[in-house]
Write an enzyme that holds these catalytic residues in place. Structure first.
Site, PDB file in Angstrom:
ATOM      1  N   VAL A  12      -4.913  -6.213   1.567  1.00  0.00           N
ATOM      2  CA  VAL A  12      -5.368  -4.864   1.202  1.00  0.00           C
ATOM      3  C   VAL A  12      -5.303  -4.645  -0.313  1.00  0.00           C
ATOM      4  O   VAL A  12      -6.242  -4.120  -0.926  1.00  0.00           O
ATOM      5  CB  VAL A  12      -4.545  -3.782   1.947  1.00  0.00           C
ATOM      6  CG1 VAL A  12      -4.999  -2.385   1.541  1.00  0.00           C
ATOM      7  CG2 VAL A  12      -4.671  -3.960   3.455  1.00  0.00           C
ATOM      8  N   LYS A 100       1.484   1.887   7.855  1.00  0.00           N
ATOM      9  CA  LYS A 100       1.785   2.777   9.007  1.00  0.00           C
ATOM     10  C   LYS A 100       3.274   2.800   9.343  1.00  0.00           C
ATOM     11  O   LYS A 100       3.794   3.799   9.821  1.00  0.00           O
ATOM     12  CB  LYS A 100       0.979   2.380  10.234  1.00  0.00           C
ATOM     13  CG  LYS A 100       1.175   0.956  10.669  1.00  0.00           C
ATOM     14  CD  LYS A 100      -0.136   0.302  10.978  1.00  0.00           C
ATOM     15  CE  LYS A 100      -0.134  -1.128  10.530  1.00  0.00           C
ATOM     16  NZ  LYS A 100      -1.420  -1.722  10.381  1.00  0.00           N
ATOM     17  N   GLY A 129      -7.604   1.842   9.793  1.00  0.00           N
ATOM     18  CA  GLY A 129      -8.136   1.071   8.663  1.00  0.00           C
ATOM     19  C   GLY A 129      -9.253   1.803   7.952  1.00  0.00           C
ATOM     20  O   GLY A 129      -9.016   2.800   7.269  1.00  0.00           O
ATOM     21  N   GLY A 182      -8.576 -15.643  13.144  1.00  0.00           N
ATOM     22  CA  GLY A 182      -7.914 -14.881  12.076  1.00  0.00           C
ATOM     23  C   GLY A 182      -7.710 -13.412  12.422  1.00  0.00           C
ATOM     24  O   GLY A 182      -7.348 -12.608  11.567  1.00  0.00           O
ATOM     25  N   LYS A 200       0.823   4.103  15.080  1.00  0.00           N
ATOM     26  CA  LYS A 200      -0.392   4.870  14.762  1.00  0.00           C
ATOM     27  C   LYS A 200      -0.498   6.132  15.619  1.00  0.00           C
ATOM     28  O   LYS A 200      -0.888   7.187  15.112  1.00  0.00           O
ATOM     29  CB  LYS A 200      -1.623   3.976  14.933  1.00  0.00           C
ATOM     30  CG  LYS A 200      -1.653   2.845  13.904  1.00  0.00           C
ATOM     31  CD  LYS A 200      -2.756   1.857  14.230  1.00  0.00           C
ATOM     32  CE  LYS A 200      -2.785   0.704  13.251  1.00  0.00           C
ATOM     33  NZ  LYS A 200      -3.670  -0.374  13.723  1.00  0.00           N
TER      34      LYS A 200
HETATM   35  N1  LIG Z   1      -4.675  -6.236   6.621  1.00  0.00           N
HETATM   36  C1  LIG Z   1      -5.267  -5.194   7.183  1.00  0.00           C
HETATM   37  O1  LIG Z   1      -6.405  -5.291   7.675  1.00  0.00           O
HETATM   38  C2  LIG Z   1      -4.567  -3.858   7.222  1.00  0.00           C
HETATM   39  C3  LIG Z   1      -5.227  -2.755   7.805  1.00  0.00           C
HETATM   40  C4  LIG Z   1      -4.611  -1.499   7.811  1.00  0.00           C
HETATM   41  C5  LIG Z   1      -3.354  -1.364   7.259  1.00  0.00           C
HETATM   42  N2  LIG Z   1      -2.720  -2.453   6.740  1.00  0.00           N
HETATM   43  C6  LIG Z   1      -1.387  -2.244   6.172  1.00  0.00           C
HETATM   44  O2  LIG Z   1      -1.432  -2.480   4.772  1.00  0.00           O
HETATM   45  C7  LIG Z   1      -0.190  -3.046   4.314  1.00  0.00           C
HETATM   46  C8  LIG Z   1      -0.471  -4.369   3.626  1.00  0.00           C
HETATM   47  O3  LIG Z   1      -1.078  -5.256   4.533  1.00  0.00           O
HETATM   48  P1  LIG Z   1      -1.707  -6.647   4.054  1.00  0.00           P
HETATM   49  O4  LIG Z   1      -2.439  -7.190   5.239  1.00  0.00           O
HETATM   50  O5  LIG Z   1      -2.419  -6.490   2.782  1.00  0.00           O
HETATM   51  O6  LIG Z   1      -0.358  -7.502   3.833  1.00  0.00           O
HETATM   52  P2  LIG Z   1      -0.208  -8.851   2.992  1.00  0.00           P
HETATM   53  O7  LIG Z   1      -1.492  -9.579   2.949  1.00  0.00           O
HETATM   54  O8  LIG Z   1       0.996  -9.535   3.517  1.00  0.00           O
HETATM   55  O9  LIG Z   1       0.090  -8.328   1.506  1.00  0.00           O
HETATM   56  C9  LIG Z   1       1.286  -7.759   1.082  1.00  0.00           C
HETATM   57  C10 LIG Z   1       1.527  -8.220  -0.344  1.00  0.00           C
HETATM   58  O10 LIG Z   1       2.611  -7.468  -0.890  1.00  0.00           O
HETATM   59  C11 LIG Z   1       3.588  -8.398  -1.397  1.00  0.00           C
HETATM   60  N3  LIG Z   1       4.898  -7.799  -1.232  1.00  0.00           N
HETATM   61  C12 LIG Z   1       5.531  -7.496  -0.071  1.00  0.00           C
HETATM   62  N4  LIG Z   1       6.739  -6.976  -0.335  1.00  0.00           N
HETATM   63  C13 LIG Z   1       6.867  -6.947  -1.666  1.00  0.00           C
HETATM   64  C14 LIG Z   1       7.906  -6.541  -2.552  1.00  0.00           C
HETATM   65  N5  LIG Z   1       9.052  -6.058  -2.075  1.00  0.00           N
HETATM   66  N6  LIG Z   1       7.709  -6.658  -3.864  1.00  0.00           N
HETATM   67  C15 LIG Z   1       6.570  -7.167  -4.349  1.00  0.00           C
HETATM   68  N7  LIG Z   1       5.545  -7.585  -3.575  1.00  0.00           N
HETATM   69  C16 LIG Z   1       5.703  -7.477  -2.249  1.00  0.00           C
HETATM   70  C17 LIG Z   1       3.417  -9.627  -0.536  1.00  0.00           C
HETATM   71  O11 LIG Z   1       3.988 -10.740  -1.182  1.00  0.00           O
HETATM   72  P3  LIG Z   1       4.495 -11.983  -0.250  1.00  0.00           P
HETATM   73  O12 LIG Z   1       3.271 -12.566   0.363  1.00  0.00           O
HETATM   74  O13 LIG Z   1       5.179 -12.867  -1.228  1.00  0.00           O
HETATM   75  O14 LIG Z   1       5.407 -11.398   0.776  1.00  0.00           O
HETATM   76  C18 LIG Z   1       1.903  -9.718  -0.419  1.00  0.00           C
HETATM   77  O15 LIG Z   1       1.305 -10.316  -1.551  1.00  0.00           O
HETATM   78  C19 LIG Z   1       0.676  -3.163   5.587  1.00  0.00           C
HETATM   79  O16 LIG Z   1       1.470  -2.026   5.700  1.00  0.00           O
HETATM   80  C20 LIG Z   1      -0.343  -3.208   6.718  1.00  0.00           C
HETATM   81  O17 LIG Z   1       0.177  -2.734   7.942  1.00  0.00           O
HETATM   82  C21 LIG Z   1      -3.296  -3.681   6.693  1.00  0.00           C
END
Ligand SMILES: NC(=O)c1ccc[n+]([C@@H]2O[C@H](COP(=O)([O-])OP(=O)(O)OC[C@H]3O[C@@H](n4cnc5c(N)ncnc54)[C@H](OP(=O)(O)O)[C@@H]3O)[C@@H](O)[C@H]2O)c1
Length: 406
Positions: A12, A100, A129, A182, A200
């Site tokens: 995201v 969430k 989303g 994926g 949610k």
């Molecule tokens: N992906 C989707 O389609 C989607 C849809 C709706 C909502 N969301 C929500 O959006 C949020 C992010 O999702 P995402 O899919 O983008 O996750 P992601 O791909 O795992 O990205 C999270 C990023 O934040 C970094 N991070 C985590 N904790 C951290 C910290 N304490 N300090 C610094 N960096 C940190 C992670 O680093 P590391 O990899 O090193 O841990 C990673 O680069 C979540 O809450 C998810 O539920 C996602």
């Protein structure tokens, strides 16, 4: 030019940077100003990007910069997201998030703090989303007394159930396919066990009914108990099985909340929502049924929703007090056994005549296997259905599956 910071550069977070870059003109028009990302916070460095020089690992750099007006969080997890949200709001910075887990656990606290500090706490991307649902429920449907919010809130499980229903695939094979494509994470438990959908529906219930609801108080069942046979019965009946999060206004102003696989009649707006799509159906006393449908996850749809919130917070930084709900009140929750329910049961060990004694007035589906019956009960309470199921088992029946009807 106004300054913002992005926390997290995963799916995201990197999407937020992409949307801001690709659609800069549209975003700045909506924000009413130039928008610049001054900092991106992540644990890792990302060399080779046009904005690699803006990465930081220390949140205090963002907090101490008085020019940063909006902090957008896409790290996930409760901590340190909650601490960063609290500190940002306390310093008069608006905070927007796709997380969430954060909103479901601490939404009431953060909304109250944002109100106190006169800034915004926005979370459109946390449910559905890319589907706009928070803002329309809060604003456009605001004059309604909402009776029910029900939704297919998790794309991974909807993909799996769609495969089981349309192609007779087993749960395990459908899950493995979702992982190969994926759609499902390597550890899919938050999705398949219903926890993601639960967070949610708690957020949607808070919006609809004005109180915080904690996920741990919501009866939650995932889809691991759904079999291809149940899907086949549902299809024969002209309906489907969906993982549904549902919040209903019950007696005495109380709210019945649950997450469960449900038998969805073919006539329901939610029945035809397949594959990875999500949908939220809101029933208001003035507007009737409204359906929000679209991609419930994914990099750019989710990021676009976050960027929409960033633009809103930049354009109108003052607190919009109407987006608010109060702290949890346990008396608001209808005990599960009192919740109105209609059940689908698949039972072995008893024949129809015997089952009619325990489930009077039930509608029997055409049996797909010798020695097995599938039935749909008339409306009852969940407590009454529990008692009927116990009595049937005491008489030698075996309940193979049981789901509520939507
Ligand atoms: N992906 C989707 O389609 C989607 C849809 C709706 C909502 N969301 C929500 O959006 C949020 C992010 O999702 P995402 O899919 O983008 O996750 P992601 O791909 O795992 O990205 C999270 C990023 O934040 C970094 N991070 C985590 N904790 C951290 C910290 N304490 N300090 C610094 N960096 C940190 C992670 O680093 P590391 O990899 O090193 O841990 C990673 O680069 C979540 O809450 C998810 O539920 C996602």
């Amino acid at each position: 030019m106004k300054q913002i910071a992005v926390l997290g550069h995963g799916v995201v977070g990197s999407g937020i940077m992409e949307v801001l870059e690709k659609n800069r003109v549209q975003v700045e028009e909506k924000a009413g100003c130039g928008v610049e990302v001054r900092y991106v916070l992540d644990r890792r460095a990302f060399p080779g990007l046009p904005y690699s020089d803006r990465f930081v690992t220390d949140f205090s750099v963002i907090l101490e910069d008085p020019e940063v007006e909006v902090v957008a969080e896409a790290m996930g997890g409760l901590e340190p997201a909650f601490t960063y949200a609290r500190e940002s709001l306390s310093r008069g910075k608006s905070f927007v998030t796709s997380n969430k887990e954060l909103v479901a656990a601490k939404g009431d606290v953060l909304l109250a703090l944002a109100r106190e500090k006169g800034v915004r706490f926005l979370f459109e991307a946390s449910v559905g989303g890319g589907i706009p649902v928070i803002e329309p429920i809060h604003r456009s449907l605001g004059p309604n007394r909402i009776q029910q919010v029900a939704g297919i809130l998790n794309g991974t499980t909807n993909f799996i159930l769609t495969k089981m229903l349309r192609e007779g695939t087993s749960f395990q094979d459908a899950l493995e396919l979702a992982q190969r494509l994926g759609y499902a994470e390597r550890d899919p438990s938050a999705d398949v066990e219903g926890h993601d959908a639960c967070r949610k529906i708690c957020i949607l219930a808070a919006l609809a009914f004005g109180r915080h609801f904690y996920p741990e108080d919501v009866p939650t069942r995932g889809i691991t108990g759904v079999t291809a046979r149940d899907a086949a019965y549902a299809a024969r009946w002209g309906g489907s099985i969906k993982l549904i999060g549902r919040a209903r206004r019950g007696s005495g102003g109380r709210v019945a909340l649950e997450v469960s696989p449900m038998l969805v009649p073919g006539s329901s707006l939610l029945s035809g929502v397949g594959d990875v799509y999500n949908a939220v159906q809101v029933t208001g006393d003035m507007t009737g049924d409204v359906l929000f449908y679209g991609r419930g996850a994914g990099k750019l749809p989710t990021a676009a929703a976050v960027v929409g919130d960033i633009a809103a917070a930049l354009r109108e930084p003052g607190n919009d007090c109407s987006l608010f709900w109060g702290p949890a009140d346990p008396a608001m929750l209808l005990p599960p056994e009192e919740a109105p329910s209609q059940g689908y049961f698949r039972v072995s060990g008893l024949d129809r005549e015997e089952l009619e004694l325990f489930f009077p007035g039930a509608f029997f589906l055409e049996s797909l296997e010798e020695g097995e019956e599938a039935l749909i009960t008339p409306p009852a309470t969940q407590g009454e259905l529990d008692a009927a199921a116990r009595a049937a088992e005491a008489a030698g029946g075996r309940i193979l599956s049981r789901f509520p009807l939507l």
